[in-house]
Write a protein that holds these residues in place. Structure first.
Motif, PDB file in Angstrom:
ATOM      1  N   MET A 106       0.960  -0.770  -0.026  1.00 54.72           N
ATOM      2  CA  MET A 106       0.422   0.174  -0.007  1.00 54.72           C
ATOM      3  C   MET A 106       0.719   1.061  -0.259  1.00 54.72           C
ATOM      4  N   SER A 107       0.619   2.211  -0.751  1.00 55.65           N
ATOM      5  CA  SER A 107       1.002   3.249  -0.896  1.00 55.65           C
ATOM      6  C   SER A 107       0.166   4.808  -0.831  1.00 55.65           C
ATOM      7  N   ALA A 108       1.267   5.678  -0.534  1.00 54.92           N
ATOM      8  CA  ALA A 108       0.524   7.250  -0.939  1.00 54.92           C
ATOM      9  C   ALA A 108       0.236   7.500  -1.919  1.00 54.92           C
ATOM     10  N   VAL A 109      -0.371   8.434  -2.809  1.00 46.33           N
ATOM     11  CA  VAL A 109       0.097   9.002  -3.929  1.00 46.33           C
ATOM     12  C   VAL A 109      -0.254  10.067  -3.953  1.00 46.33           C
ATOM     13  N   GLY A 110       0.996  10.929  -4.770  1.00 47.17           N
ATOM     14  CA  GLY A 110       0.463  12.435  -4.497  1.00 47.17           C
ATOM     15  C   GLY A 110       0.537  12.866  -3.016  1.00 47.17           C
ATOM     16  N   ALA A 111       0.951  12.173  -2.355  1.00 49.50           N
ATOM     17  CA  ALA A 111       0.972  12.520  -0.501  1.00 49.50           C
ATOM     18  C   ALA A 111       1.915  14.016  -0.604  1.00 49.50           C
ATOM     19  N   GLN A 112       1.414  14.853   0.351  1.00 47.96           N
ATOM     20  CA  GLN A 112       2.372  16.263   0.957  1.00 47.96           C
ATOM     21  C   GLN A 112       2.325  16.279   2.093  1.00 47.96           C
ATOM     22  N   GLY A 113       2.732  16.120   3.214  1.00 46.96           N
ATOM     23  CA  GLY A 113       1.987  16.064   4.772  1.00 46.96           C
ATOM     24  C   GLY A 113       1.966  15.017   5.494  1.00 46.96           C
ATOM     25  N   PHE A 114       0.916  13.642   4.789  1.00 44.85           N
ATOM     26  CA  PHE A 114       0.550  12.642   5.506  1.00 44.85           C
ATOM     27  C   PHE A 114       1.056  11.539   4.901  1.00 44.85           C
ATOM     28  N   LYS A 115       1.232  10.717   6.278  1.00 44.76           N
ATOM     29  CA  LYS A 115       1.848   9.569   6.326  1.00 44.76           C
ATOM     30  C   LYS A 115       0.829   8.692   6.058  1.00 44.76           C
ATOM     31  N   ILE A 116       0.680   7.504   5.478  1.00 42.04           N
ATOM     32  CA  ILE A 116       0.328   6.276   6.327  1.00 42.04           C
ATOM     33  C   ILE A 116       0.087   5.570   7.322  1.00 42.04           C
ATOM     34  N   VAL A 117       0.142   5.458   7.891  1.00 42.25           N
ATOM     35  CA  VAL A 117       0.486   4.578   9.711  1.00 42.25           C
ATOM     36  C   VAL A 117      -0.183   3.351  10.110  1.00 42.25           C
ATOM     37  N   ASP A 118      -1.221   3.029   9.464  1.00 37.44           N
ATOM     38  CA  ASP A 118      -1.688   1.897   9.085  1.00 37.44           C
ATOM     39  C   ASP A 118      -3.093   1.506   8.129  1.00 37.44           C
ATOM     40  N   ALA A 119      -2.958   0.281   7.920  1.00 38.21           N
ATOM     41  CA  ALA A 119      -4.329  -0.387   7.776  1.00 38.21           C
ATOM     42  C   ALA A 119      -5.041  -1.519   7.877  1.00 38.21           C
ATOM     43  N   VAL A 120      -6.309  -1.904   7.929  1.00 37.54           N
ATOM     44  CA  VAL A 120      -6.666  -3.126   8.541  1.00 37.54           C
ATOM     45  C   VAL A 120      -8.042  -2.854   7.647  1.00 37.54           C
ATOM     46  N   LEU A 121      -8.618  -4.428   7.409  1.00 40.95           N
ATOM     47  CA  LEU A 121     -10.165  -4.531   7.005  1.00 40.95           C
ATOM     48  C   LEU A 121     -10.916  -5.111   7.721  1.00 40.95           C
ATOM     49  N   THR A 122     -11.695  -4.713   7.929  1.00 41.10           N
ATOM     50  CA  THR A 122     -13.320  -4.710   8.566  1.00 41.10           C
ATOM     51  C   THR A 122     -14.032  -5.161   7.845  1.00 41.10           C
ATOM     52  N   PRO A 123     -15.045  -6.836   8.131  1.00 41.09           N
ATOM     53  CA  PRO A 123     -16.173  -7.355   7.401  1.00 41.09           C
ATOM     54  C   PRO A 123     -17.236  -6.844   7.254  1.00 41.09           C
ATOM     55  N   GLN A 124     -17.650  -5.493   7.917  1.00 37.84           N
ATOM     56  CA  GLN A 124     -18.408  -4.249   7.824  1.00 37.84           C
ATOM     57  C   GLN A 124     -17.511  -2.769   7.580  1.00 37.84           C
ATOM     58  N   ASN A 125     -18.860  -1.751   7.178  1.00 35.84           N
ATOM     59  CA  ASN A 125     -18.253  -0.494   7.490  1.00 35.84           C
ATOM     60  C   ASN A 125     -17.485  -0.254   8.756  1.00 35.84           C
ATOM     61  N   GLY A 126     -16.309  -0.209   8.396  1.00 32.46           N
ATOM     62  CA  GLY A 126     -15.354   0.648   9.496  1.00 32.46           C
ATOM     63  C   GLY A 126     -15.841   1.740   9.591  1.00 32.46           C
ATOM     64  N   ALA A 127     -14.351   2.846  10.770  1.00 32.79           N
ATOM     65  CA  ALA A 127     -14.453   4.209  10.795  1.00 32.79           C
ATOM     66  C   ALA A 127     -14.928   4.754   9.590  1.00 32.79           C
ATOM     67  N   VAL A 128     -15.284   6.220  10.376  1.00 30.16           N
ATOM     68  CA  VAL A 128     -15.745   7.077  10.095  1.00 30.16           C
ATOM     69  C   VAL A 128     -14.782   8.121   9.485  1.00 30.16           C
ATOM     70  N   ASN A 129     -14.786   8.385   8.099  1.00 33.74           N
ATOM     71  CA  ASN A 129     -14.234   9.117   7.688  1.00 33.74           C
ATOM     72  C   ASN A 129     -14.143  10.745   8.754  1.00 33.74           C
ATOM     73  N   GLY A 130     -12.785  10.790   8.941  1.00 38.15           N
ATOM     74  CA  GLY A 130     -12.708  11.748   9.206  1.00 38.15           C
ATOM     75  C   GLY A 130     -12.191  12.030  10.633  1.00 38.15           C
ATOM     76  N   ALA A 131     -12.432  10.560  11.261  1.00 38.44           N
ATOM     77  CA  ALA A 131     -12.024  10.643  12.643  1.00 38.44           C
ATOM     78  C   ALA A 131     -10.776   9.939  12.978  1.00 38.44           C
TER      79      ALA A 131
END
Length: 100
Positions: A1-26
């Motif tokens: 997994m990689s961040a495309v066009g990222a400036q000032g953002f870093k991916i800290v984790d990535a998980v899968l959930t079997p149903q809708n996960g966290a709310v965007n912006g949480a």
């Protein structure tokens, strides 16, 4: 997994959930009131296997490391049972601006 066009953002984790996960912006990891119904059943996205016909939600934790942060897309690379490699670009972009 990689961040495309990222400036000032870093991916800290990535998980899968079997149903809708966290709310965007949480916050990440999400507080219980924002976590979604299946947060406790999450699995690390790295090396996860999804069987044919299953649907999982990809949850990406981002950290802003600048006063103004942007990310165009997240690129996910994966492999099918036959060993063929694929890549997918998510459809969402994100921006972070500090409170004015």
């Amino acid at each position: 997994m990689s961040a495309v066009g990222a400036q000032g953002f870093k991916i800290v984790d990535a998980v899968l959930t079997p149903q809708n996960g966290a709310v965007n912006g949480a916050e990440y990891p999400p507080a219980p009131e924002h976590a979604g119904p299946s947060w406790e059943r999450r699995v690390p996205a790295e090396e996860a296997t999804i069987d044919p016909g299953e649907t999982w939600w990809l949850i990406v934790g981002l950290r802003a490391e600048a006063d103004h942060a942007e990310i165009e897309r997240v690129q996910v690379t994966y492999r099918d049972d036959a060993g063929s490699n694929y890549r997918f670009l998510t459809g969402s972009s994100y921006s972070y601006l500090p409170d004015c």
